[in-house]
Design a protein around this motif. Structure first.
Motif, PDB file in Angstrom:
ATOM      1  N   TYR A  30      38.543  41.939  23.988  1.00 29.59           N
ATOM      2  CA  TYR A  30      38.437  41.311  25.304  1.00 29.59           C
ATOM      3  C   TYR A  30      36.961  41.163  25.580  1.00 29.59           C
ATOM      4  O   TYR A  30      36.211  42.158  25.501  1.00 29.59           O
ATOM      5  CB  TYR A  30      39.105  42.233  26.317  1.00 29.59           C
ATOM      6  N   GLU A  61      35.876  44.366  31.452  1.00 27.62           N
ATOM      7  CA  GLU A  61      35.741  43.480  32.604  1.00 27.62           C
ATOM      8  C   GLU A  61      34.265  43.439  32.949  1.00 27.62           C
ATOM      9  O   GLU A  61      33.778  44.136  33.832  1.00 27.62           O
ATOM     10  CB  GLU A  61      36.602  43.982  33.770  1.00 27.62           C
ATOM     11  N   TYR A  93      39.460  37.662  44.908  1.00 17.64           N
ATOM     12  CA  TYR A  93      40.045  37.179  43.657  1.00 17.64           C
ATOM     13  C   TYR A  93      39.883  35.658  43.643  1.00 17.64           C
ATOM     14  O   TYR A  93      40.253  34.993  44.613  1.00 17.64           O
ATOM     15  CB  TYR A  93      41.521  37.577  43.626  1.00 17.64           C
ATOM     16  N   ASP A 106      39.671  34.097  35.738  1.00 16.10           N
ATOM     17  CA  ASP A 106      40.165  34.514  37.071  1.00 16.10           C
ATOM     18  C   ASP A 106      39.504  35.813  37.486  1.00 16.10           C
ATOM     19  O   ASP A 106      40.128  36.853  37.539  1.00 16.10           O
ATOM     20  CB  ASP A 106      41.699  34.615  37.096  1.00 16.10           C
ATOM     21  N   ILE A 121      34.694  39.523  35.210  1.00 16.00           N
ATOM     22  CA  ILE A 121      35.437  38.445  34.545  1.00 16.00           C
ATOM     23  C   ILE A 121      36.600  38.899  33.664  1.00 16.00           C
ATOM     24  O   ILE A 121      36.610  39.999  33.121  1.00 16.00           O
ATOM     25  CB  ILE A 121      34.491  37.554  33.700  1.00 16.00           C
ATOM     26  N   TYR A 175      41.502  46.013  50.597  1.00 16.74           N
ATOM     27  CA  TYR A 175      41.746  45.561  49.229  1.00 16.74           C
ATOM     28  C   TYR A 175      40.630  44.633  48.730  1.00 16.74           C
ATOM     29  O   TYR A 175      40.236  43.688  49.427  1.00 16.74           O
ATOM     30  CB  TYR A 175      43.110  44.863  49.106  1.00 16.74           C
ATOM     31  N   PHE A 176      40.106  44.955  47.572  1.00 15.84           N
ATOM     32  CA  PHE A 176      39.001  44.260  46.899  1.00 15.84           C
ATOM     33  C   PHE A 176      37.632  44.563  47.503  1.00 15.84           C
ATOM     34  O   PHE A 176      36.620  44.074  47.005  1.00 15.84           O
ATOM     35  CB  PHE A 176      39.203  42.734  46.838  1.00 15.84           C
ATOM     36  N   TRP A 195      44.179  46.405  38.165  1.00 15.52           N
ATOM     37  CA  TRP A 195      45.212  45.531  37.614  1.00 15.52           C
ATOM     38  C   TRP A 195      46.536  46.278  37.499  1.00 15.52           C
ATOM     39  O   TRP A 195      47.107  46.440  36.420  1.00 15.52           O
ATOM     40  CB  TRP A 195      44.741  45.024  36.261  1.00 15.52           C
ATOM     41  N   LYS A 197      50.053  47.288  40.471  1.00 13.66           N
ATOM     42  CA  LYS A 197      50.527  47.226  41.851  1.00 13.66           C
ATOM     43  C   LYS A 197      50.865  48.617  42.362  1.00 13.66           C
ATOM     44  O   LYS A 197      51.582  48.763  43.348  1.00 13.66           O
ATOM     45  CB  LYS A 197      51.746  46.298  41.948  1.00 13.66           C
ATOM     46  N   TYR A 204      32.929  51.329  39.368  1.00 16.87           N
ATOM     47  CA  TYR A 204      32.000  50.560  38.539  1.00 16.87           C
ATOM     48  C   TYR A 204      30.792  51.444  38.232  1.00 16.87           C
ATOM     49  O   TYR A 204      29.886  51.594  39.057  1.00 16.87           O
ATOM     50  CB  TYR A 204      31.527  49.307  39.284  1.00 16.87           C
ATOM     51  N   LEU A 242      51.562  40.342  37.585  1.00 12.05           N
ATOM     52  CA  LEU A 242      50.110  40.117  37.515  1.00 12.05           C
ATOM     53  C   LEU A 242      49.771  39.205  36.342  1.00 12.05           C
ATOM     54  O   LEU A 242      50.287  39.362  35.236  1.00 12.05           O
ATOM     55  CB  LEU A 242      49.366  41.448  37.378  1.00 12.05           C
ATOM     56  N   TYR A 263      44.508  30.678  46.473  1.00 10.52           N
ATOM     57  CA  TYR A 263      43.084  31.016  46.373  1.00 10.52           C
ATOM     58  C   TYR A 263      42.208  29.770  46.225  1.00 10.52           C
ATOM     59  O   TYR A 263      41.030  29.862  45.892  1.00 10.52           O
ATOM     60  CB  TYR A 263      42.833  31.965  45.196  1.00 10.52           C
TER      61      TYR A 263
HETATM   62  N1  THG Z   1      39.413  44.360  37.730  1.00 10.75           N
HETATM   63  C1  THG Z   1      38.152  43.921  37.613  1.00 10.75           C
HETATM   64  N2  THG Z   1      37.859  42.785  36.998  1.00 10.75           N
HETATM   65  C2  THG Z   1      38.843  42.053  36.456  1.00 10.75           C
HETATM   66  C3  THG Z   1      40.171  42.471  36.557  1.00 10.75           C
HETATM   67  C4  THG Z   1      40.456  43.658  37.222  1.00 10.75           C
HETATM   68  N3  THG Z   1      38.563  40.906  35.826  1.00 10.75           N
HETATM   69  C5  THG Z   1      39.551  40.208  35.101  1.00 10.75           C
HETATM   70  C6  THG Z   1      40.938  40.373  35.622  1.00 10.75           C
HETATM   71  N4  THG Z   1      41.198  41.728  36.007  1.00 10.75           N
HETATM   72  C7  THG Z   1      41.118  39.527  36.827  1.00 10.75           C
HETATM   73  N5  THG Z   1      42.487  39.307  37.074  1.00 10.75           N
HETATM   74  C8  THG Z   1      43.173  39.836  38.134  1.00 10.75           C
HETATM   75  C9  THG Z   1      44.432  39.415  38.343  1.00 10.75           C
HETATM   76  C10 THG Z   1      45.153  39.874  39.434  1.00 10.75           C
HETATM   77  C11 THG Z   1      44.583  40.781  40.296  1.00 10.75           C
HETATM   78  C12 THG Z   1      43.320  41.227  40.062  1.00 10.75           C
HETATM   79  C13 THG Z   1      42.592  40.750  38.981  1.00 10.75           C
HETATM   80  C14 THG Z   1      45.313  41.280  41.481  1.00 10.75           C
HETATM   81  N6  THG Z   1      46.215  40.490  42.012  1.00 10.75           N
HETATM   82  C15 THG Z   1      47.087  40.876  43.093  1.00 10.75           C
HETATM   83  C16 THG Z   1      48.338  40.014  42.975  1.00 10.75           C
HETATM   84  O1  THG Z   1      48.307  39.000  42.297  1.00 10.75           O
HETATM   85  O2  THG Z   1      49.341  40.396  43.557  1.00 10.75           O
HETATM   86  C17 THG Z   1      46.476  40.761  44.464  1.00 10.75           C
HETATM   87  C18 THG Z   1      45.789  39.470  44.732  1.00 10.75           C
HETATM   88  C19 THG Z   1      45.340  39.332  46.177  1.00 10.75           C
HETATM   89  O3  THG Z   1      45.890  40.027  47.059  1.00 10.75           O
HETATM   90  O4  THG Z   1      44.448  38.520  46.454  1.00 10.75           O
HETATM   91  O5  THG Z   1      45.088  42.391  41.956  1.00 10.75           O
HETATM   92  O6  THG Z   1      41.616  44.106  37.348  1.00 10.75           O
HETATM   93  N7  THG Z   1      37.154  44.641  38.125  1.00 10.75           N
END
Ligand code: THG
Length: 367
Positions: A30, A61, A93, A106, A121, A175-176, A195, A197, A204, A242, A263
């Protein structure tokens, strides 16, 4: 079986030796790094995320840092999501799209200060992309990679572990969102994200030389809650719906096809890459959408080096983009990227390695 030839092309994770000491048994690649994908007890590792707390090396990531007077401008050019209200300490996101509106990453975008952003990323090279756009648009911004390595702590008990390390303020993070802090002189940004639920945080680490010490600090702090090593868990993420960029997307996938339409803000300025294409795609209506798919049979399967045809009455209507044995549903499940004519409840079949498997489409997430 086989081993991995050591090469400087594969950047080592600062947690690598710690994961080896903890018994890592498999990796995936990755962002030109190795990510642990298992410690030999897949089912136990899964239930630990569902019921307890798990720690993951997700230094893959990697961060694309945008720094300088035009950092905010470049961030906005890179993602078709309105960032004007994004404040310092907030994460979002986002979809990074090319000029055709195809998703090419994404990431989670983090705003560290008015002139500094990170794109955390997924698996594609955004340094090249961001650097090229900055130069072509004549922006005053430096694109680089900072010394940052996320470690995820996930599961219902993650909050107690992280609060015991950093204080109760972590419980109030939205969140985030994230905050920069330190522990034992180790600089860390604590973010409410991850990543899965099942709830949790991403820590970090901002000094790779402290990787082993930091891993062991988290491990020690998590002992009262029986923390153990894990990974971005394939089964949990499929159950939770996810997205995995590159696994569930192809070279034509736009955000509307993969539940990322929410988004995208179509009224961002015209200089945002891909926005004109996205307005057109939205106006014409996307051709595909992403659904869940449940397969018949009780033989666990999670092997998918490629996509598999999803058929309806002998005609291909889409692709199954992943497959996982769901420990909670006791079924093989996956995502279908299918024609918008295909609906939840439809009976279909999947052609997997020459075998036709009966299946039914459903809504995402599964759980
Ligand atoms: N953490 C960090 N970086 C990342 C990821 C991570 N980079 C790449 C990848 N993962 C990014 N992809 C995602 C995909 C989904 C979510 C987070 C990162 C996620 N989604 C929720 C959902 O889809 O239900 C919530 C989205 C929202 O509420 O906006 O959490 O994991 N550092």
């Amino acid at each position: 079986m086989f081993s991995i030839f050591p090469s400087a092309r594969l950047r080592p994770s600062p947690f690598f030796d710690a994961t080896v000491a903890d018994g890592v048994t498999s990796f995936t690649t990755y962002n030109r790094m190795l990510m642990p994908t298992g410690y030999g007890q897949p089912e136990e590792e899964y239930w630990r995320i569902i019921n307890g707390v798990s720690m993951w090396d997700v230094s893959v990531e990697r961060q694309v840092q945008l720094q300088g007077p035009d950092a905010g401008k470049l961030a906005q050019i890179l993602c078709p999501r309105d960032l004007t209200k994004c404040v310092v300490g907030q994460g979002k996101y986002v979809a990074v799209c090319n000029h055709a509106g195809t998703v090419i990453n994404d990431p989670i975008l983090l705003k560290l200060d008015e002139q500094r952003y990170w794109l955390s990323i997924a698996d594609s090279n955004i340094w090249f992309w961001a650097g090229a756009l900055a130069a072509e648009r004549g922006l005053d911004v430096v694109v680089s990679e900072p010394d940052v390595s996320p470690l995820a702590v996930q599961g219902p008990k993650a909050e107690d572990v992280v609060a015991s390390m950093f204080g109760d303020w972590v419980r109030d993070l939205k969140y985030f969102w994230f905050r920069e802090t330190e522990i034992d002189g180790i600089p860390v940004a604590v973010a409410k994200s991850g990543w899965s639920k099942q709830g949790g945080f991403e820590l970090y680490l901002m000094d790779g030389s402290k990787g082993i010490r930091f891993w062991n600090l988290v491990k020690e702090a998590g002992k009262p809650w029986d923390i153990g090593p894990g990974n971005p868990n394939h089964c949990e993420r499929v159950e939770s719906g996810l997205l995995s960029f590159g696994g569930d997307t192809d070279d034509h996938t736009n955000p509307y096809e993969i539940r990322m339409g929410k988004y995208v803000d179509l009224d961002v300025p015209d200089d945002v890459v891909g926005i004109k294409a996205l307005r057109k795609i939205k106006a014409e209506g996307p051709k595909r959408h992403q659904l869940g798919i449940m397969l018949e049979g009780d033989e666990p399967d999670q092997v998918a080096f490629n996509w598999f045809d999803v058929n309806s009455r002998g005609t291909k209507i889409g692709d199954m983009t992943n497959i996982a044995w769901s420990y909670r549903l006791k079924r093989n499940i996956g995502f279908a990227l299918a024609s918008v004519d295909a609906k939840p409840g439809d009976d279909v079949s999947v052609m997997k390695n020459g075998v036709e498997i009966a299946a039914r489409l459903c809504d995402l997430p599964f759980i």
